[in-house]
Write a protein that holds these residues in place. Structure first.
Motif, mmCIF file in Angstrom:
data_model
loop_
_atom_site.group_PDB
_atom_site.id
_atom_site.type_symbol
_atom_site.label_atom_id
_atom_site.label_comp_id
_atom_site.label_asym_id
_atom_site.label_seq_id
_atom_site.Cartn_x
_atom_site.Cartn_y
_atom_site.Cartn_z
ATOM 1 N N ILE A 55 73.789 53.677 90.056
ATOM 2 C CA ILE A 55 72.820 53.103 90.594
ATOM 3 C C ILE A 55 71.091 52.512 90.536
ATOM 4 C CG2 ILE A 55 72.507 50.936 92.486
ATOM 5 C CD1 ILE A 55 75.409 50.645 92.122
ATOM 6 N N ALA A 56 71.536 54.056 91.290
ATOM 7 C CA ALA A 56 69.851 54.836 91.580
ATOM 8 C C ALA A 56 68.969 54.504 90.424
ATOM 9 C CB ALA A 56 70.063 55.853 91.844
ATOM 10 N N THR A 57 69.759 55.033 88.359
ATOM 11 C CA THR A 57 69.041 55.047 87.573
ATOM 12 C C THR A 57 68.630 53.580 86.975
ATOM 13 O OG1 THR A 57 70.142 57.436 87.495
ATOM 14 C CG2 THR A 57 69.236 56.278 85.137
ATOM 15 N N GLN A 58 69.559 52.372 87.221
ATOM 16 C CA GLN A 58 68.868 50.880 87.083
ATOM 17 C C GLN A 58 68.147 50.849 88.000
ATOM 18 O OE1 GLN A 58 69.834 50.617 83.753
ATOM 19 N NE2 GLN A 58 71.300 52.894 84.519
ATOM 20 N N LEU A 59 68.385 51.358 88.689
ATOM 21 C CA LEU A 59 67.239 50.923 89.860
ATOM 22 C C LEU A 59 65.437 51.371 89.559
ATOM 23 C CD1 LEU A 59 68.619 50.434 93.716
ATOM 24 C CD2 LEU A 59 68.579 48.611 92.152
ATOM 25 N N ILE A 60 65.658 53.020 89.103
ATOM 26 C CA ILE A 60 64.049 53.269 88.433
ATOM 27 C C ILE A 60 64.168 52.751 87.440
ATOM 28 C CG2 ILE A 60 63.463 55.602 88.164
ATOM 29 C CD1 ILE A 60 65.262 56.556 89.539
ATOM 30 N N GLN A 61 64.499 52.122 86.913
ATOM 31 C CA GLN A 61 64.684 51.825 85.072
ATOM 32 C C GLN A 61 64.032 50.431 84.924
ATOM 33 O OE1 GLN A 61 67.209 53.210 81.889
ATOM 34 N NE2 GLN A 61 67.807 50.779 81.023
ATOM 35 N N LEU A 62 64.296 49.493 86.472
ATOM 36 C CA LEU A 62 63.946 48.154 85.832
ATOM 37 C C LEU A 62 62.114 48.146 86.475
ATOM 38 C CD1 LEU A 62 66.471 46.228 88.672
ATOM 39 C CD2 LEU A 62 65.506 46.275 85.982
ATOM 40 N N PRO A 63 61.870 48.993 87.419
ATOM 41 C CA PRO A 63 60.063 48.711 87.124
ATOM 42 C C PRO A 63 58.992 49.410 85.501
ATOM 43 C CG PRO A 63 60.685 50.034 88.956
ATOM 44 C CD PRO A 63 61.943 49.500 88.373
ATOM 45 N N VAL A 64 60.605 49.945 85.276
ATOM 46 C CA VAL A 64 59.975 51.116 84.071
ATOM 47 C C VAL A 64 59.871 49.661 82.861
ATOM 48 C CG1 VAL A 64 60.067 52.295 82.174
ATOM 49 C CG2 VAL A 64 60.803 53.325 84.456
ATOM 50 N N ALA A 65 61.014 48.566 82.508
ATOM 51 C CA ALA A 65 60.859 47.773 81.936
ATOM 52 C C ALA A 65 59.376 46.759 82.365
ATOM 53 C CB ALA A 65 62.099 47.191 82.195
ATOM 54 N N TRP A 66 59.528 46.599 83.582
ATOM 55 C CA TRP A 66 58.046 45.670 84.013
ATOM 56 C C TRP A 66 56.969 45.957 83.565
ATOM 57 C CZ3 TRP A 66 58.147 41.137 85.689
ATOM 58 C CH2 TRP A 66 57.048 40.823 86.614
ATOM 59 N N SER A 67 56.645 47.444 83.178
ATOM 60 C CA SER A 67 55.816 48.271 83.010
ATOM 61 C C SER A 67 55.332 48.082 81.314
ATOM 62 C CB SER A 67 55.502 49.458 83.596
ATOM 63 O OG SER A 67 56.505 50.261 82.247
ATOM 64 N N PHE A 68 56.182 47.773 80.857
ATOM 65 C CA PHE A 68 56.337 47.057 79.794
ATOM 66 C C PHE A 68 56.389 46.065 78.902
ATOM 67 C CE2 PHE A 68 58.909 51.055 78.975
ATOM 68 C CZ PHE A 68 57.785 52.219 77.740
ATOM 69 N N ARG A 69 56.092 44.923 79.932
ATOM 70 C CA ARG A 69 56.113 43.535 79.896
ATOM 71 C C ARG A 69 54.167 42.911 79.578
ATOM 72 N NH1 ARG A 69 52.654 42.108 83.532
ATOM 73 N NH2 ARG A 69 53.039 42.476 85.727
ATOM 74 N N GLY A 70 54.633 42.623 78.232
ATOM 75 C CA GLY A 70 53.328 42.019 77.767
ATOM 76 C C GLY A 70 52.202 41.964 76.399
ATOM 77 N N GLY A 71 51.988 41.531 75.631
ATOM 78 C CA GLY A 71 51.483 42.007 74.600
ATOM 79 C C GLY A 71 52.903 42.472 73.337
ATOM 80 N N GLU A 72 52.954 43.521 72.620
ATOM 81 C CA GLU A 72 54.187 43.857 71.618
ATOM 82 C C GLU A 72 55.324 44.626 72.026
ATOM 83 O OE1 GLU A 72 52.421 45.341 68.398
ATOM 84 O OE2 GLU A 72 50.307 44.779 68.363
ATOM 85 N N THR A 73 55.655 44.915 73.221
ATOM 86 C CA THR A 73 56.747 45.836 73.994
ATOM 87 C C THR A 73 56.830 44.496 75.117
ATOM 88 O OG1 THR A 73 55.181 46.113 75.646
ATOM 89 C CG2 THR A 73 55.208 47.539 74.272
ATOM 90 N N THR A 74 57.388 43.519 75.205
ATOM 91 C CA THR A 74 57.702 42.228 75.959
ATOM 92 C C THR A 74 58.758 41.862 75.536
ATOM 93 O OG1 THR A 74 55.929 40.900 76.658
ATOM 94 C CG2 THR A 74 57.871 39.779 76.863
#
Length: 108
Positions: A55-74
């Motif tokens: 679960i901790a790994t997935q919680l860390i992955q959520l902000p990483v996913a958020w950082s990819f939003r916008g442009g071609e990486t959405t």
């Protein structure tokens, strides 16, 4: 697997001018890959200790996913976020909790 693959690529791309950075990053990524494999194996076997790091790994992955939003990486942000949320929900379902707590005395 992506962490292991990127760790190997980083190790292969290490140059003498940045040997410490390249090898350090490779060691961290390969170590993270080993940790993820151990956690995945524990989850697959229903080991109680494995649920929190998963679960901790997935919680860390959520902000990483958020950082990819916008442009071609959405699309990647949406995919990564959806996978993370799905894993978190699946690990917290009552049926999963029963698997992780099977064989334990509840003290009641």
């Amino acid at each position: 697997m992506a962490s292991a693959g990127y760790g190997v690529l980083e190790l292969l791309a290490t140059r003498a001018s940045r040997a410490v950075v390249g090898s350090g990053a490779a060691i961290i990524l390969l170590g993270y890959a080993v940790l993820l494999i151990a956690v995945a194996r524990g989850v697959f076997r229903g080991r109680r200790w494995s649920r929190a790091p998963a679960i901790a790994t997935q919680l860390i992955q959520l902000p990483v996913a958020w950082s990819f939003r916008g442009g071609e990486t959405t699309w990647f942000a949406a995919l990564l976020g959806a996978v993370s949320l799905t894993v978190i929900v699946c690990l917290l379902l009552p049926s999963s909790t029963r698997v992780f707590t099977a064989g334990q005395d509840t003290g009641s």
